[in-house]
Design a protein around this motif. Structure first.
Motif, PDB file in Angstrom:
ATOM      1  N   LEU A 115      51.854 -21.537 -56.167  1.00 38.39           N
ATOM      2  CA  LEU A 115      52.440 -20.392 -57.156  1.00 38.39           C
ATOM      3  C   LEU A 115      53.413 -19.820 -56.205  1.00 38.39           C
ATOM      4  O   LEU A 115      54.039 -18.609 -56.693  1.00 38.39           O
ATOM      5  N   SER A 158      52.900  -7.054 -59.946  1.00 37.35           N
ATOM      6  CA  SER A 158      52.348  -7.757 -61.064  1.00 37.35           C
ATOM      7  C   SER A 158      51.964  -9.176 -60.446  1.00 37.35           C
ATOM      8  O   SER A 158      51.079  -9.769 -61.191  1.00 37.35           O
ATOM      9  N   GLU A 187      45.378 -20.937 -62.567  1.00 43.56           N
ATOM     10  CA  GLU A 187      46.674 -20.502 -63.134  1.00 43.56           C
ATOM     11  C   GLU A 187      46.704 -19.609 -64.362  1.00 43.56           C
ATOM     12  O   GLU A 187      47.470 -18.592 -64.378  1.00 43.56           O
ATOM     13  N   SER A 188      45.840 -20.070 -64.993  1.00 45.14           N
ATOM     14  CA  SER A 188      45.413 -19.060 -66.454  1.00 45.14           C
ATOM     15  C   SER A 188      45.332 -17.753 -66.052  1.00 45.14           C
ATOM     16  O   SER A 188      45.728 -16.556 -66.465  1.00 45.14           O
ATOM     17  N   ALA A 189      44.398 -17.688 -65.163  1.00 42.70           N
ATOM     18  CA  ALA A 189      43.552 -16.301 -64.757  1.00 42.70           C
ATOM     19  C   ALA A 189      44.891 -15.443 -64.199  1.00 42.70           C
ATOM     20  O   ALA A 189      45.091 -14.369 -64.281  1.00 42.70           O
ATOM     21  N   TRP A 190      45.675 -16.176 -63.305  1.00 46.46           N
ATOM     22  CA  TRP A 190      46.818 -15.585 -62.459  1.00 46.46           C
ATOM     23  C   TRP A 190      47.657 -14.984 -63.490  1.00 46.46           C
ATOM     24  O   TRP A 190      48.203 -13.776 -63.208  1.00 46.46           O
ATOM     25  N   SER A 191      47.827 -15.755 -64.528  1.00 43.12           N
ATOM     26  CA  SER A 191      49.371 -15.541 -65.366  1.00 43.12           C
ATOM     27  C   SER A 191      48.763 -14.573 -66.155  1.00 43.12           C
ATOM     28  O   SER A 191      49.686 -13.631 -66.716  1.00 43.12           O
ATOM     29  N   ARG A 192      47.359 -14.282 -66.416  1.00 38.26           N
ATOM     30  CA  ARG A 192      46.874 -13.079 -67.070  1.00 38.26           C
ATOM     31  C   ARG A 192      46.399 -11.720 -66.263  1.00 38.26           C
ATOM     32  O   ARG A 192      45.774 -11.016 -66.946  1.00 38.26           O
ATOM     33  N   GLN A 193      46.715 -11.944 -64.973  1.00 41.33           N
ATOM     34  CA  GLN A 193      46.051 -11.183 -64.128  1.00 41.33           C
ATOM     35  C   GLN A 193      44.622 -10.795 -64.127  1.00 41.33           C
ATOM     36  O   GLN A 193      44.434  -9.534 -63.987  1.00 41.33           O
ATOM     37  N   LEU A 194      44.046 -11.801 -64.231  1.00 35.25           N
ATOM     38  CA  LEU A 194      42.741 -11.507 -64.161  1.00 35.25           C
ATOM     39  C   LEU A 194      42.023 -12.021 -62.725  1.00 35.25           C
ATOM     40  O   LEU A 194      42.594 -12.915 -62.035  1.00 35.25           O
ATOM     41  N   PRO A 195      41.043 -11.456 -62.072  1.00 39.15           N
ATOM     42  CA  PRO A 195      40.678 -11.646 -60.941  1.00 39.15           C
ATOM     43  C   PRO A 195      39.659 -12.965 -60.910  1.00 39.15           C
ATOM     44  O   PRO A 195      39.175 -13.186 -61.934  1.00 39.15           O
ATOM     45  N   LEU A 234      42.562 -23.420 -64.349  1.00 40.54           N
ATOM     46  CA  LEU A 234      41.809 -22.020 -64.581  1.00 40.54           C
ATOM     47  C   LEU A 234      42.366 -21.091 -63.697  1.00 40.54           C
ATOM     48  O   LEU A 234      42.760 -19.822 -64.172  1.00 40.54           O
TER      49      LEU A 234
END
Lengths: 271, 271, 271, 271, 271, 271
Positions: free
Chosen positions: D59, D144, D29-37, D27
């Motif tokens: 990361l 980014s 990693e997904s959030a980070w890849s989509r720039q979600l806090p 979770l």
């Protein structure tokens, strides 16, 4: 008129005298050897500060004591910028000094301090042992000999002033109480200069008065007050006057409570 | 229009006159000789400040008095940095000066001060006798003649404003009350210049009014007010007007309480 | 469009006009001659400030008036450091100036000020007559002509805002009320320029409205408002409009209370 | 006297050990890849901070941790002007640094901070990813790789201290709880050096005590406390003393609760 | 896309248009000619500020307006020291400027300001007309053309925020209400550019909604909102949408109250 | 390990995408053309900020956004003096910049700011369009293109935090709600990259959960959270985990409420 000054032992020389209650010395050493922080709990004047000074001296560590209060902020511990020669210069606070140079940083009555004080200890009291200084941009790794010790008096705790579990659960904790009778008599005699036989009734009186805590008295008689009383007696004050000035008046302002304490004192001291 | 100035005795010369209540002078000397701090308890205007000035003068000590209040902070006692010539320069506060140079530091109405004021006294009022100045990094050992004296009025105490046991139990304590009748008459006569025979009815009136404390009056008539009244009479004011201006009006703003006090005054003063 | 400016008497020249209520002038002189401080009690706009200016002018003393408020601190009275030419320079406040140079320092509505303001007066209002300036390290002895006068309005007093007995009992106290009818008519006529015969009904109206204090009105009509009203009439405003603007509207915002006051006014002014 | 220092693993080298609870790594990693806090919720000492350090290391991101508290303001995060060489120079705070240079900015116990701290995150936690610095007039676009992670303990939340929906609804949220039994035993053994077989009874004790949360205990035993206890045992402390100092005393100050906990411990540890 | 800007009359040129309610213009002139200060009372948006600008322009006086709020202090009015070239330089605030140079100083919503703001006006609003600047040691005599005007909205007043009688009784007071129907229609038409015939139903709607004040609405529709509504209609918005955006939505957030207002609007506007 | 960064559209280029609810675009343009300020009301995450950015871009105006909070003061908006080269230099705040240079100044969640923030807007939101800077003595006339937009969430309003009528009645007001179903699906699909067919069940779930507002949930699911959820699904997270992390956990901390929401989700998403 001349008065002879009767100076106490110089507190800066040698290892301060300390009478142990239980396993607290071994516990302190174990915690220190494994770099775990310590929390001391106990009533006023039972020897917590003396214990810290004693252990630090035994371990050859410098000790820096900070008495906490309502207005104590993290900046008072970590440091601040001062203006010198037209420049702002950073000056380390006592905590930062201990982190950099090693030794014990002792925060007395930690619950009295402002909340940011407890928080600044967090990264220093887990396995990181780091002190981030946002203002200077530094991230200081603590010396291996650095140790945090904090204390508070559970008797005062209330809803407004307590340690959050996220802070409490960072400390190995030791509970203090007053010394057993014989050890307290010996300690008071050493500190006041009064013979043990003359100290004993004072300790007995204190022990009786301590049973009144929570009923008529907010707090029991501290060992410190017994030492004050014995000191005044040793200086020549009549026993009754010394007990009144050093034990009864410091305990209460209520006239009827005072009268009751005077009676207990008369009964205990045999007069 | 010319008015003759009738100056009181210069308070900076000689030993200020003081009428003792009981054993307080001996107790003060014993405590000072053994380096124990003192706490004075008692109502307003009963002579606590005068007592401290008197004892300090007898012992040849300088005395520095600080009247405490809501906004008094530890920094007001210990000192602060000021900007001088582009440099921040440390300037000692009254407590720090007394610690460095010796003498009595007297904190009047200590319970009014902010909490950090009480806490800054802790390492000075146990056997350490140290003043740590976090801001300068100094750890000052008190001069052997240094002594802390604090006072407060137990009549005002409330839940919000009281000394914590951890502070109280650091002081030898003395309770003050108003002087016995004859001594009070003598003291007022000396201070006001009015003959004792004319002072006596004023003291009797004050003593009657003191019995009303807690019923209609928040506080009893202080010796200071009797002196004011006697002074106005000595300056030629009619007795009734002096009593009203110096005793009744300072005690209350309630019209019906005033009327009752006027009646008590008329009955006592025989008019 | 041109409007003629009708300037009042220059308040800085000569002795300000003052109509006495009772023995207050003699009492002020006695207190001043014996260096006793004074407390004035009374409703708003009854002449307390004018009285102080009058007495100071009679005694040839400069007077410095400070209107107290929630944010007034001791430093506003004693002084503070300012930065000048890269140096911090001490600048005396109005109290310190009066202590050094003599004269009356008048603190209007003292109960509104922060607590430290009352406390800074303590050593100046007993026999010491000293002003310690912790920030500069000075201990200033007051000039013999220095006098403290304070005032407050007992009608506003509440639990949060009152003088502590330890402060109150340092002052000779004088109670003020509004002037008797004839003296008030004369005073209003002098201040407003309106003939006494036209002022009389306004004073009668004010006296009737004052009896409503505590019922519908928080405070009675001040002499100042009667002067305002008479001034507007003297400037040509119709009587009804002047009474509404200068007496009724300043007293209340409640529509029904206003209606009642208008009726009282109509009845009293005969219209 | 010599004491061997038993240093923990250097927290600054390699990827900190972390035992996963569930899908939190994916979770993150997904959030980070989509720039979600991300918002982490969970009790004290369950590994939230360690998790952030672990993921950041995986990361390849720098991590900057800020422990929030009552007095933490937006300026502590964004930066402030300091005086250097007679000029005011802007110095970036930890949040601004992370925005400019990329990496994780972790705000621990965000609900403790002052309200402006949450608000300063708003334009950084929507699609703008901007940090406006009103004081410098800058509008900084986040790197980014920049990511905001915040945490809090829902168990403490109250009406005064909670995240507003307008803040909460800006974060992907992960709930943490304590590790399952076997994983917790393994983690404690790794951190303390004590064999798993000797750790197991301690974890079992902790799990029993956690069921008392909300009844007698404000908060359950953290994994950190079990590690402390195991560390003391590994250092040679008797088991009973280690449990008292590292588990029971940190949990409560109530004498009767302590007695109950001691009994539970005796029953669980078979003694 | 291009949008034509429809600028209002330049507020800095000529005398701002003002529609009188009653005798307020004559009263203002009388008060000004006799140097009496004025207090304006009335609901929001009824024209108090416009009235002051109008009268000041008629009398050829500059006007300085200060909108008061919780954090407005006396120093914001009187001035403060700023650092310039290494010196602290005094910079006059708007009140001090008006005192020195003459003209109207208008304090809008005076009850919102901190208490010291009201107090700083005291010596300026009695016959002394003086402004003491404690910080500079100046005592400034007001120019003969200087005038203080203050305003507040009695509808908001509460126990915490009100003028003390000692302040209120220093002002000639004028009560404002909304304009009579015909004058309000004319005023809205002039300000918005919409024909009187199209304004009339909007004023009628506003007058109906004002009767709901105290029941469902905290405050009545201000003339300003009617002008906004007429302006949107003049700009081409459908009447219903303009009424919703400029009258109903600004009045309430409650869905049911809004629905009721929409119904009243439909009934009044004949739709 | 490598992770592909999936960057959103650069928010600084072109006109931000915006899906209109009703007549808000026309209303904004009318208000702007007539220089009337605007107030936006609506729940969190419904697109108020995006709307302002969209309209400003359409009108070719710069936009400056300030998120309001408890500690935001007027000085943060208007500017302050900073020390540069030994001089205090005035630095404009975001509001002052917009007043001088034109464009939209958007104050998000205005009710959170301190009261002086609302007041500083008063002379800018009536026909004066002036910004007085007391600190610099400037009186700035706003550029013709200057516009104030403020917003707040009526759902949070309470007695302590609300706009006073005197502020509210200065704004044309627009109420926002969530988008209608089809438009919301389209908007989420555009923002997240997930196909509309896969977004539809998420929007339906959100709509069902919004009906629980006021019962179990403090606030409804924002469009932003649906976008987060769709983004995680698009990044490969299982639907159930994405719903939990991006919708359920951000809404509540209560275990039983969460369980209920999970059930609603299972029912809605057909699983």
């Amino acid at each position: 008129m001349t008065i002879a000054l009767n100076l106490p032992l110089n507190p800066n020389a040698g290892i301060p005298h300390y009478t142990a209650h239980g396993n607290e010395c071994a516990l302190f050493e174990s915690a220190w050897s494994r770099q775990l922080p310590i929390l001391l709990k106990g009533p006023t004047g039972c020897g917590k500060t003396r214990f810290v000074r004693h252990m630090a001296a035994r371990l050859g560590l410098p000790v820096s004591t900070v008495s906490c209060h309502d207005d104590l902020t993290a900046a008072d511990l970590t440091g601040r910028y001062l203006l010198k020669g037209g420049e702002t210069v950073w000056v380390d606070g006592p905590l930062t000094k201990a982190v950099r140079e090693g030794g014990v940083c002792y925060l007395d009555e930690i619950v009295e301090a402002r909340k940011d004080v407890a928080v600044v200890l967090h990264p220093l009291t887990d396995d990181r042992r780091l002190l981030p200084l946002e203002r200077t941009g530094e991230l200081i790794e603590a010396q291996s000999s650095f140790m945090v010790v904090v204390s508070y008096n559970p008797g005062y705790q209330n809803l407004m002033k307590s340690l959050k579990p996220s802070t409490r659960q960072r400390f190995v904790s030791i509970e203090f109480d007053f010394l057993p009778r014989d050890r307290e008599i010996a300690a008071v005699s050493i500190e006041s200069g009064l013979a043990e036989s003359r100290v004993a009734p004072l300790v007995d009186l204190a022990r009786r008065l301590r049973t009144l805590k929570g009923q008529d008295l907010e707090e029991g008689v501290s060992t410190r007050l017994i030492i004050y009383c014995a000191t005044l007696v040793d200086a020549g004050m009549p026993l009754v006057e010394a007990v009144r000035a050093a034990i009864i008046e410091p305990l209460t302002d209520e006239a009827d409570v005072k009268a009751a304490l005077v009676e207990v004192a008369a009964a205990t001291l045999g007069r």
